[in-house]
Design a protein around this motif. Sequence first.
Motif, short mmCIF file in Angstrom:
data_model
loop_
_atom_site.label_atom_id
_atom_site.label_comp_id
_atom_site.label_asym_id
_atom_site.label_seq_id
_atom_site.Cartn_x
_atom_site.Cartn_y
_atom_site.Cartn_z
N TRP A 20 0.83 -1.20 0.00
CA TRP A 20 0.00 0.00 0.00
C TRP A 20 0.87 1.26 0.00
CZ3 TRP A 20 -3.70 -2.14 4.28
CH2 TRP A 20 -4.77 -2.81 3.69
N ASP A 21 1.82 1.33 0.94
CA ASP A 21 2.61 2.56 1.09
C ASP A 21 3.55 2.79 -0.09
OD1 ASP A 21 1.46 3.36 3.49
OD2 ASP A 21 2.85 2.20 4.71
N GLU A 22 4.24 1.75 -0.53
CA GLU A 22 5.16 1.91 -1.65
C GLU A 22 4.41 2.23 -2.95
OE1 GLU A 22 8.22 2.32 -1.43
OE2 GLU A 22 9.14 1.03 0.08
N HIS A 80 -1.07 5.92 7.03
CA HIS A 80 -0.10 5.93 5.95
C HIS A 80 0.79 7.18 5.97
CE1 HIS A 80 -1.96 2.45 4.11
NE2 HIS A 80 -3.13 3.04 4.14
N ILE A 81 0.46 8.13 6.87
CA ILE A 81 1.16 9.42 6.88
C ILE A 81 1.87 9.68 8.20
CG2 ILE A 81 0.78 11.92 6.79
CD1 ILE A 81 -1.46 11.37 4.75
N ALA A 82 1.25 9.27 9.31
CA ALA A 82 1.82 9.55 10.63
C ALA A 82 3.20 8.93 10.77
CB ALA A 82 0.88 9.01 11.72
N HIS A 83 4.06 9.64 11.49
CA HIS A 83 5.45 9.23 11.74
C HIS A 83 6.31 9.24 10.47
CE1 HIS A 83 4.71 8.18 15.94
NE2 HIS A 83 3.59 7.61 15.52
N ASP A 88 6.92 7.47 8.03
CA ASP A 88 7.60 6.33 7.43
C ASP A 88 6.68 5.46 6.57
OD1 ASP A 88 6.16 5.31 9.54
OD2 ASP A 88 7.88 4.56 10.66
N GLY A 89 5.46 5.94 6.31
CA GLY A 89 4.59 5.28 5.35
C GLY A 89 4.80 5.91 3.98
N ILE A 90 3.84 6.72 3.55
CA ILE A 90 3.98 7.38 2.25
C ILE A 90 5.07 8.46 2.26
CG2 ILE A 90 2.80 8.73 0.47
CD1 ILE A 90 0.17 7.48 1.39
#
Length: 388
Positions: free
Chosen positions: A216-218, A244-247, A249-251
């Motif tokens: 999902w993220d990549e 997918h946005i917090a911290h 390290d997702g998107i």
Amino acid sequence: MLKTQFLRMFRGACVAMVAWMAGSALAADTEAPFNPPVLALGQAPSLQQTLASLPDDATVLVGETHTRYDHHLVQLETLRFLHARTPDIAIGVEWFQTPFQTHLDDYLAGRISETEMLERTGYFDRWRFDYRLYRPVIEYARANRIPIVALNAPVELTRKIGEGGLAALTPEARATLPADYVRGNAAYDARVRRAFDMHPMEGANFAHFLDVMLTWDETMAATAANYLAANPGRRLLIFAGSGHIAHRDGIPARLERRIGKPVSTVLVAGEHTAEPGIADFFVLSAPRELPPAGLLGAFLESAQGGVRVGRLADDSAIGRAGIAKDDILLAIDGTPTPGFAAAKLALLDKKPGDTVQVRYRHRNWFGGEKELTVTVTLSGEPPRRLPQ
């Protein structure tokens, strides 16, 4: 059965992203003072002041809890404000999957109707959240000729990965994935593990679950990066689940890796904790509720020539009007309902207690068919599963 369970687990994990992203590791030194940041509300800048401080070429990501109306209002205001400052803007969204980009393009260009767009993108099968939450952003984009980029990986792909990991994919399917996955982020893996543990399931495999999250993220990061490369000078605003946005390290980090420049992240408050590093900006918005929806009180599915009535809810509105399971809905208030999306849109602005004229086809025990029209007073009590 396993396929259904995986889908249920991933859907639950998506909705519960807020909870698992909020967790953080305890400080190694337990004797250190507990000294969290304090936000002085009277001195905090407004949303518009914060957005005005961003560079005009900054890619901005705004998180959402999918069911929170106020989060979508923050997204809409962000879009309006940034569009006024930088008219050459596009929106990347998690809500649509990459294979259906052409149908979004056709709708935004006026070549197909809203009903056709929702049917062809599979919105009500693939995303399912109340379309009233997302429609204002989509309508604004259409009215202002703003491109919408479908960022998400197709469910057929993530379902297969969930069942057997990336190794279960055919070479052709693997070729549709981003070329590089970055692994080994211990904090990211730990948050995914917490999401996995929140939805225990017999036979579930954490490595496969992690592969789905990474996909999902990549995929969303790669799709966004490819769009920016193909449209130099255009600003991109991304709306996706906060998990997918917090911290970052997702998107965000995966997008920065591809485009070679920083992005700005905006997290909307609610179930989140404003801990250091969770986002660049933390928006304090009070919960708001959509008006109650007027419901037919049945589960519907597209069928030949109309919409088939499935299981009726308790005290079903159409059941009270005489419509039975397996009847075919043909029109609502004179508007044909050739598919599920058409029926949903015909009811979109209706409230409990409103009346609609429903034309339907009924087949009797002897195989004969007849068309009838009845008045249905819509209910406000949703069925136990996803209301339709």
